[in-house]
Design an enzyme around this catalytic site. Structure first.
Site, PDB file in Angstrom:
ATOM      1  CB  SER A  48      -0.904   0.005   1.239  1.00 26.74           C
ATOM      2  OG  SER A  48      -1.807  -1.073   1.198  1.00 26.74           O
ATOM      3  CE  LYS A  58      -5.264  -1.086   2.194  1.00 24.79           C
ATOM      4  NZ  LYS A  58      -4.014  -1.847   2.259  1.00 24.79           N
ATOM      5  CE  LYS A  69       2.061   2.402   4.669  1.00 21.60           C
ATOM      6  NZ  LYS A  69       1.461   1.584   3.574  1.00 21.60           N
TER       7      LYS A  69
END
Length: 292
Positions: free
Chosen positions: A94, A169, A237
């Site tokens: 990701s 995502k 993140k």
């Protein structure tokens, strides 16, 4: 098929195991104690990403962050220099949608195919081969990768061109992060108002507020089981990726920003390695509530 797999973390290990069990030849890198069983099962340990790439017709990456992917591909002894023309590179990490497009362009210059295919479903989904996989890339590259995706996931969607999988995502992580925060607020409110949070959760599950987050992470909050799962540090993140992209395209994400700040606080309090359901501990700290 000869597959290079780099990124044997909590989710990468079971994903790699499914590929081995299906009869594929796996070449891996950075084998630690937790992933040694994959070598016992038949995977071949290589010393560098370059060596992994040399042996692979397909290279799969499952790494924590954007700089990790860039380093594995283009760093010293990086995989990109070992890729044969026609190799399919599948990035299931990701990372930044914008950097993903730059990576794809560099690999295409080496006549390699590329798809970004980040996943959702956590450790449980990885172990059960039930991951949700969001894919960006050409139709031809997607169809080439699909038999491998079918070994690791159940909900597989070709979203669009390169980078669109990562965009999906990021959108997923916005929804999950904000919903975890909302569930944590609701159960904290219920507890401090004198109600049994477990019974409140059960009541809410039957109504419009019911969700997988309330079901699974709400239960974690009640039982105080915060072993990852998916770490707060990594979810922070992902929200940072959302905020960085939002800045570039001039989109306001105020609640994403607030939840990211709450995750910053969680990390400052020493909870960065806990499951993201542990965000409830941060709200409790804000309120001066001690539960554990």
């Amino acid at each position: 098929m000869k597959i290079g797999f780099i990124g044997l973390g909590v989710m990468g290990r079971p994903m790699a195991e499914h590929l081995i069990n299906a009869g594929h030849d796996l070449f891996v890198h950075r084998v630690k104690d937790a992933s040694q069983y994959l070598v016992t099962a038949g995977a071949k340990a290589m010393q560098t990403p370059y060596e992994v790439a040399q042996n692979a017709d397909v290279l799969i990456l499952m790494l924590p962050d954007t700089p990790d992917v860039e380093d594995v591909l283009f760093g010293e002894e990086g995989a990109a220099n070992g890729l044969k023309p026609g190799t399919l590179v599948i990035d299931m990490s990701s990372i930044s949608p914008l950097v993903t497009k730059e990576i794809a362009a560099r690999l295409e210059q080496a006549t390699c195919e590329f798809v970004d295919a980040p996943v959702s479903g956590g450790e449980v989904g990885a172990k059960n081969a039930s991951l949700t996989i969001m894919v960006g890339g050409s139709v031809a590259a997607f169809e080439r990768a699909l038999p491998l995706f079918n070994l690791m996931g159940k909900s597989i969607t070709h979203v669009g061109g390169v980078g669109d999988g990562q965009t999906a995502k990021v959108a997923n992580q916005i929804i999950v992060g904000l919903t975890i925060e909302a569930v944590a607020e609701a159960l904290l409110f219920a507890r401090q108002a004198g109600a049994d949070p477990a019974k409140v959760r059960a009541a809410l599950m039957g109504g419009f507020a019911g969700s997988r987050i309330l079901e699974l992470h709400g239960q974690r909050m009640i039982e105080r089981t915060f072993e990852p799962g998916f770490r707060i540090r990594l979810h922070r993140k992902d929200l940072a990726l959302a905020l960085d992209a939002a800045k570039r395209i001039s989109v306001a994400l105020p609640n994403t920003a607030a939840t990211a700040q709450l995750m910053n606080s969680a990390i400052a309090l020493g909870d960065g390695e806990k499951d993201h359901s542990g965000l409830t501990r941060t709200l409790e700290a804000y309120s001066g509530v001690v539960v554990d």
